[in-house]
Design a protein around this motif. Sequence first.
Motif, PDB file in Angstrom:
ATOM      1  N   THR A 151       0.826  -1.202   0.000  1.00  0.00           N
ATOM      2  CA  THR A 151       0.000   0.000   0.000  1.00  0.00           C
ATOM      3  C   THR A 151       0.864   1.257   0.000  1.00  0.00           C
ATOM      4  O   THR A 151       2.037   1.231   0.365  1.00  0.00           O
ATOM      5  N   ASP A 154      -1.201   6.669   1.962  1.00  0.00           N
ATOM      6  CA  ASP A 154      -2.540   6.893   2.519  1.00  0.00           C
ATOM      7  C   ASP A 154      -2.918   5.830   3.537  1.00  0.00           C
ATOM      8  O   ASP A 154      -3.563   6.116   4.554  1.00  0.00           O
ATOM      9  N   PHE A 155      -2.516   4.589   3.265  1.00  0.00           N
ATOM     10  CA  PHE A 155      -2.885   3.469   4.143  1.00  0.00           C
ATOM     11  C   PHE A 155      -1.985   3.383   5.376  1.00  0.00           C
ATOM     12  O   PHE A 155      -2.263   2.613   6.287  1.00  0.00           O
ATOM     13  N   LEU A 160      -4.560   6.414  11.184  1.00  0.00           N
ATOM     14  CA  LEU A 160      -5.314   5.166  11.009  1.00  0.00           C
ATOM     15  C   LEU A 160      -5.013   4.159  12.116  1.00  0.00           C
ATOM     16  O   LEU A 160      -5.700   3.147  12.237  1.00  0.00           O
ATOM     17  N   ALA A 163      -4.844   0.358  11.309  1.00  0.00           N
ATOM     18  CA  ALA A 163      -6.014  -0.340  10.755  1.00  0.00           C
ATOM     19  C   ALA A 163      -5.659  -0.910   9.384  1.00  0.00           C
ATOM     20  O   ALA A 163      -5.023  -0.242   8.574  1.00  0.00           O
ATOM     21  N   TYR A 164      -6.050  -2.154   9.134  1.00  0.00           N
ATOM     22  CA  TYR A 164      -5.703  -2.776   7.860  1.00  0.00           C
ATOM     23  C   TYR A 164      -6.925  -3.136   7.028  1.00  0.00           C
ATOM     24  O   TYR A 164      -6.794  -3.575   5.885  1.00  0.00           O
ATOM     25  N   HIS A 166     -10.635  -1.411   5.748  1.00  0.00           N
ATOM     26  CA  HIS A 166     -11.385  -0.165   5.704  1.00  0.00           C
ATOM     27  C   HIS A 166     -12.701  -0.422   4.982  1.00  0.00           C
ATOM     28  O   HIS A 166     -12.710  -0.777   3.801  1.00  0.00           O
ATOM     29  N   HIS A 167     -13.798  -0.272   5.696  1.00  0.00           N
ATOM     30  CA  HIS A 167     -15.130  -0.518   5.146  1.00  0.00           C
ATOM     31  C   HIS A 167     -15.775   0.818   4.834  1.00  0.00           C
ATOM     32  O   HIS A 167     -15.881   1.679   5.704  1.00  0.00           O
ATOM     33  N   GLY A 168     -16.203   1.000   3.602  1.00  0.00           N
ATOM     34  CA  GLY A 168     -16.805   2.266   3.204  1.00  0.00           C
ATOM     35  C   GLY A 168     -18.172   2.095   2.575  1.00  0.00           C
ATOM     36  O   GLY A 168     -18.454   1.094   1.901  1.00  0.00           O
TER      37      GLY A 168
END
Length: 331
Positions: A151, A154-155, A160, A163-164, A166-168
């Motif tokens: 990644t 941003d990741f 964050l 966090a691995y 990400h639910h959108g």
Amino acid sequence: MKTQNLYSEYITLDETWKKRFADYMTGKKTMPLTYDPFFKCMFHPDRHPDWLSNLLSAILGESVVVERLLPSENTAISIDSLLIMDIVVRLSNGSLANVEIQKIPYMFTAERISCYSSDLLLREYTRLKENKKFMYSDMKKVYTIILYEKTGADFKNPLLHGAYIHHGKTRFNTELTLELLQEYFLIALDVFCQNGYTDDKNLDTRETIDSNMNDLEGWLSILTAETIADVERVIRRYPWSETIFREISTYVNKPEEVIHMFSEALKIADKNTVKYMIEELQDELQLAEKKQKQEAELRKQEEEKRKQAEDELQRSKEEIAQLKALLAKKQ
């Protein structure tokens, strides 16, 4: 003949892939499941429907069953992305899920993700619209699931907190609660490898972490395992994973199938490298053209300003000449 074909495919591999093939065949490493041929070998619905169903259940956070695989080329829009793996399935509740593993993260932008999701939705709309009794309530959710092997920045943003996944989904800025149809799951496998594991020392007090096959960390551990030490660690934490690793190991007895998978993976990687280079070149050309246009526009503006200044100077000279002429008449 088989030996000849096997050797012919082997010598087409580059040195990195030859070593990886040898490491697998000698039991030093497991299959690289984040490449299309290997993933589909283990998770194709026709082979192991339960494995893919459990993987998707773990990602979506609810129990789902893969009903059937859909042809990924049957899309409503033209898609020519740098994909290593893609699989589109219909779930038993009618929803669609598109699973991608991405090797070049900064080429799989938010805009591209949006297009993929829209394609899924349009594909379903087109299918259902053929029914004269179509109602919009017949539409089911579509899930776009991207697993990133590596990644970008941003990741890895400190905000964050490691966090691995990400639910959108679309939300409104008020208390309005409409369930729209598109959802996204972005999974950073490299961030997971850095932050997702529980330390081995904690296994002294708790031999296994979970026996539930819907455990997301377990599935991601299987996908990212590389060495035999990795495999042993995953099996200690998730005993149910042993069945999967045992099947992976049986392909040692099928070298012709394994070498074919390695050969296919290399072809895909080479093809995508070419696509990536072409897209990079296109980006450079577009930037150069944009710069040329900006420079031309700037020159045009400067020329217009210069001409305007010259015209104003000329008018001033003419007015001065006229004033001088009037003054001379009066004198």
